[in-house]
Scaffold this motif. Structure first.
Motif, PDB file in Angstrom:
ATOM      1  N   THR A  60     -58.247 -88.753   7.421  1.00 29.90           N
ATOM      2  CA  THR A  60     -58.766 -90.187   6.230  1.00 29.90           C
ATOM      3  C   THR A  60     -59.960 -89.564   6.418  1.00 29.90           C
ATOM      4  O   THR A  60     -60.900 -90.397   4.438  1.00 29.90           O
ATOM      5  CB  THR A  60     -58.711 -91.105   7.125  1.00 29.90           C
ATOM      6  OG1 THR A  60     -57.021 -91.405   7.543  1.00 29.90           O
ATOM      7  CG2 THR A  60     -59.468 -92.653   5.949  1.00 29.90           C
ATOM      8  N   VAL A  61     -60.965 -89.293   7.091  1.00 30.46           N
ATOM      9  CA  VAL A  61     -62.491 -88.668   6.791  1.00 30.46           C
ATOM     10  C   VAL A  61     -62.338 -87.019   5.968  1.00 30.46           C
ATOM     11  O   VAL A  61     -63.675 -87.933   5.611  1.00 30.46           O
ATOM     12  CB  VAL A  61     -62.804 -88.681   8.200  1.00 30.46           C
ATOM     13  CG1 VAL A  61     -64.296 -87.956   8.541  1.00 30.46           C
ATOM     14  CG2 VAL A  61     -62.692 -89.866   9.297  1.00 30.46           C
ATOM     15  N   ALA A 104     -55.197 -92.170   1.929  1.00 33.70           N
ATOM     16  CA  ALA A 104     -54.936 -91.571   2.326  1.00 33.70           C
ATOM     17  C   ALA A 104     -53.894 -91.747   3.648  1.00 33.70           C
ATOM     18  O   ALA A 104     -53.228 -90.611   3.780  1.00 33.70           O
ATOM     19  CB  ALA A 104     -56.389 -90.641   3.633  1.00 33.70           C
ATOM     20  N   PRO A 105     -54.534 -92.869   4.622  1.00 34.97           N
ATOM     21  CA  PRO A 105     -53.427 -92.969   5.591  1.00 34.97           C
ATOM     22  C   PRO A 105     -51.892 -93.487   5.095  1.00 34.97           C
ATOM     23  O   PRO A 105     -50.923 -92.497   5.248  1.00 34.97           O
ATOM     24  CB  PRO A 105     -53.355 -93.916   6.214  1.00 34.97           C
ATOM     25  CG  PRO A 105     -54.310 -94.689   4.955  1.00 34.97           C
ATOM     26  CD  PRO A 105     -55.199 -93.805   4.520  1.00 34.97           C
ATOM     27  N   MET A 112     -62.057 -88.829   2.321  1.00 29.07           N
ATOM     28  CA  MET A 112     -63.634 -90.483   2.447  1.00 29.07           C
ATOM     29  C   MET A 112     -64.676 -88.751   2.144  1.00 29.07           C
ATOM     30  O   MET A 112     -66.229 -89.615   1.316  1.00 29.07           O
ATOM     31  CB  MET A 112     -63.705 -90.703   3.010  1.00 29.07           C
ATOM     32  CG  MET A 112     -62.792 -92.204   3.764  1.00 29.07           C
ATOM     33  SD  MET A 112     -62.800 -93.087   5.230  1.00 29.07           S
ATOM     34  CE  MET A 112     -64.796 -94.189   4.588  1.00 29.07           C
ATOM     35  N   TYR A 135     -60.448 -88.063  -5.485  1.00 27.39           N
ATOM     36  CA  TYR A 135     -60.377 -87.583  -3.959  1.00 27.39           C
ATOM     37  C   TYR A 135     -59.881 -86.192  -4.668  1.00 27.39           C
ATOM     38  O   TYR A 135     -59.653 -85.228  -5.737  1.00 27.39           O
ATOM     39  CB  TYR A 135     -59.152 -88.358  -3.885  1.00 27.39           C
ATOM     40  CG  TYR A 135     -59.468 -89.891  -3.538  1.00 27.39           C
ATOM     41  CD1 TYR A 135     -60.509 -90.247  -3.428  1.00 27.39           C
ATOM     42  CD2 TYR A 135     -59.243 -90.389  -3.452  1.00 27.39           C
ATOM     43  CE1 TYR A 135     -60.750 -91.964  -3.179  1.00 27.39           C
ATOM     44  CE2 TYR A 135     -58.857 -91.920  -4.110  1.00 27.39           C
ATOM     45  CZ  TYR A 135     -59.611 -93.265  -3.467  1.00 27.39           C
ATOM     46  OH  TYR A 135     -59.863 -94.509  -3.548  1.00 27.39           O
ATOM     47  N   VAL A 144     -56.994 -89.714  11.676  1.00 24.23           N
ATOM     48  CA  VAL A 144     -58.540 -90.735  11.768  1.00 24.23           C
ATOM     49  C   VAL A 144     -59.205 -88.655  10.581  1.00 24.23           C
ATOM     50  O   VAL A 144     -59.243 -89.466   9.844  1.00 24.23           O
ATOM     51  CB  VAL A 144     -58.849 -90.071  13.102  1.00 24.23           C
ATOM     52  CG1 VAL A 144     -60.158 -90.092  12.637  1.00 24.23           C
ATOM     53  CG2 VAL A 144     -58.227 -91.272  13.676  1.00 24.23           C
ATOM     54  N   ALA A 171     -60.206 -94.946  -0.897  1.00 22.42           N
ATOM     55  CA  ALA A 171     -59.748 -93.601  -0.354  1.00 22.42           C
ATOM     56  C   ALA A 171     -59.757 -93.975   1.572  1.00 22.42           C
ATOM     57  O   ALA A 171     -58.785 -93.501   2.116  1.00 22.42           O
ATOM     58  CB  ALA A 171     -61.225 -92.772  -0.181  1.00 22.42           C
ATOM     59  N   PHE A 172     -59.733 -94.670   1.706  1.00 28.54           N
ATOM     60  CA  PHE A 172     -60.053 -95.124   3.278  1.00 28.54           C
ATOM     61  C   PHE A 172     -58.070 -95.850   3.393  1.00 28.54           C
ATOM     62  O   PHE A 172     -57.332 -95.538   4.402  1.00 28.54           O
ATOM     63  CB  PHE A 172     -60.845 -96.564   3.836  1.00 28.54           C
ATOM     64  CG  PHE A 172     -60.712 -97.725   3.454  1.00 28.54           C
ATOM     65  CD1 PHE A 172     -59.506 -98.457   3.882  1.00 28.54           C
ATOM     66  CD2 PHE A 172     -61.483 -98.184   2.640  1.00 28.54           C
ATOM     67  CE1 PHE A 172     -59.704 -99.608   3.508  1.00 28.54           C
ATOM     68  CE2 PHE A 172     -61.597 -99.341   1.241  1.00 28.54           C
ATOM     69  CZ  PHE A 172     -60.905-100.017   2.124  1.00 28.54           C
ATOM     70  N   ALA A 173     -57.567 -96.536   2.029  1.00 30.32           N
ATOM     71  CA  ALA A 173     -56.293 -96.685   2.090  1.00 30.32           C
ATOM     72  C   ALA A 173     -55.129 -95.928   1.756  1.00 30.32           C
ATOM     73  O   ALA A 173     -53.681 -95.566   2.031  1.00 30.32           O
ATOM     74  CB  ALA A 173     -56.156 -98.111   2.221  1.00 30.32           C
TER      75      ALA A 173
END
Length: 473
Positions: free
Chosen positions: A467-468, A370-371, A471, A407, A464, A366-368
């Motif tokens: 991404t949050v 999303a951006p 996650m 997700y 930010v 997810a942290f990769a």
């Protein structure tokens, strides 16, 4: 005046757009699996773009004629002078008020092309208030833009995106649907955070310009054009704001009020007050109007204002033609900008980029995810600057992809909205950006220099938040 303010030669909006057309055509010959752009495709791109954007071009052209009639009455200049006089010492408050209003239009119904009407008007208002034309352009473009970026109930962005994902789920047999509450909540966070940043940025620049005119970002050439186009020549003369002028401006404001409520799809919000009776004028009810109806509405309002001011037939035609002539350059910029999008659609370049990029995102955490999805949508928005068009083409692919990876597809909807929104603040393939800047008499290169810093901040804040959201939701 700053020492480094030189008369720099900049490429015109037309030159920039035609260069982009040629580059895109060359790319179609480099990338496999897309139809190669022919000489005919390139030559006809402007015409096809004009045909594709005919409704917008008609609206802008008639609007120019309408503003020509209003300008001839003298009410507009007198009204601006009256407003600035009443705000003496508090002119800065105009910026957050107007930006908030534009952003509300953006987040609720995707106010975008309609804002072209305001660029020249706000440029004149901000110059009269002691700022520069850049403040006027930024107030409109960033105001409405951050609203669209943080779309909440915008039927042309999040609405179409949600519908596209839900339909794709049905076709694929996936027992799920997009959570509207998550979309609205994330939209509010993105909208308000971006609006606060944008207001602070424009107000800071405006204060600097008001304090020191030499600190303007405009080139000497742009300043000369600004002074010729938007600066009152009789600054020491008290302009009477008569009762007839006030009535004229009341009708003027009413025209724009009807424009705003007429394009909001009220049926989507279960509002039935305008059904039936309001279709008497154009055949379409309030809430179902688009650029054709809007153009004829302003044509009628222009005639009413001419009647109030007792213009002769020759005066009406002359004023209308003069106003239309002044905005013809904006119309042509919009047409050429749309031509780039048409070329990519005809060659299949847009779908090629989408399909191959989405495949590259599979299996990412997810942290990769999303951006990178955000960056993908920013690139796609250059290819397809229409939010509704991009949502229709992409969400049936990206929504199920997010769902299959575990997700929340609602977050993907907002990734699309935020990324396309931020790119449409500066992409040259957007008729609104290029047309609006042309109305404010600002070079595209100057706009990029001005907006660069805030784009970087908005980009980081958006990443930010999204991404949050990806996650934890």
């Amino acid at each position: 005046m700053g020492k480094d303010k030189k008369k720099r030669a900049s490429l015109s909006a037309f030159s920039i757009l035609y260069i982009i057309l040629l580059v895109l055509a060359v790319i179609t010959w480099i990338i496999p699996d897309v139809q190669n752009a022919t000489l005919g495709t390139i030559v006809m791109a402007s015409y096809n773009g004009f045909a594709n954007a005919l409704d917008v071009c008609f609206f802008v052209l008639v609007l120019g004629g309408f503003l020509g009639i209003v300008t001839k009455t003298g009410a507009l200049n007198a009204g601006i002078a009256h407003l600035v006089k009443k705000l003496k010492g508090n002119e800065l408050i105009l910026i957050p008020i107007l930006m908030t209003l534009f952003s509300i239009g953006g987040t609720t119904y995707g106010m975008s092309e309609e804002t072209v009407a305001f660029y020249g008007l706000l440029a004149a208002t901000m110059v009269a208030a002691g700022f520069d034309s850049m403040v006027g352009a930024a107030t409109v473009l960033l105001g409405a833009g951050v609203g669209v970026l943080g779309s909440t109930v915008n039927p042309f962005a999040t609405g179409i995106a949600i519908d596209s994902v839900n339909k794709s789920f049905e076709e694929l047999g996936i027992q799920s649907s997009v959570n509207n509450g998550v979309v609205i909540a994330l939209g509010i966070v993105l909208w308000l955070s971006s609006l606060i940043i944008a207001c602070a940025f424009v107000m800071s620049y405006a204060k600097k310009v008001k304090r020191d005119k030499g600190s303007t970002i405009l080139s000497l050439q742009e300043q000369e054009i600004m002074n010729a186009e938007f600066t009152k020549k009789d600054t020491d003369v008290e302009v009477a704001y008569t009762g007839k002028m006030k009535f004229t401006m009341g009708v003027f404001a009413f025209g724009f009020f009807v424009m705003i409520i007429s394009v909001i799809p009220w049926d989507k919000f279960n509002v039935t007050a305008f059904q039936g009776w309001s279709s008497f004028l154009t055949g379409a009810a309030i809430g179902e109007w688009w650029f054709g109806e809007l153009g004829m509405w302003f044509f009628i309002i222009g005639l009413i204002i001419a009647f109030i001011n007792r213009f002769t037939e020759n005066e009406i035609v002359s004023a209308f033609m003069e106003g239309a002539k002044d905005i013809m350059g904006v119309v042509l910029v919009i047409a050429v900008a749309r031509g780039a999008s048409v070329l990519m659609g005809e060659t299949g370049l847009d779908k090629y980029v989408l399909e191959h990029a989405s495949q590259a995102l599979e299996g990412l955490p997810a942290f990769a995810f999303a951006p990178l999805s955000y960056i993908l949508y920013a690139l796609l928005s250059f290819v397809i600057p229409s939010t509704s068009g991009l949502a229709t083409v992409s969400m049936p692919i990206m929504g199920p992809l997010a769902q299959n990876l575990g997700y929340n597809p609602a977050v993907m909807v907002m990734i699309f909205s935020a990324a396309s929104g931020i790119l449409n603040l500066f992409t040259p393939t957007s008729g609104v950006v290029m047309g609006g800047l042309a109305s404010a008499r600002i070079q595209y290169s100057t706009w990029l220099k001005f907006v660069g810093k805030i784009l970087a901040v908005l980009f980081i804040v958006n990443l930010v938040v999204l991404t949050v959201g990806m996650m934890v939701l």
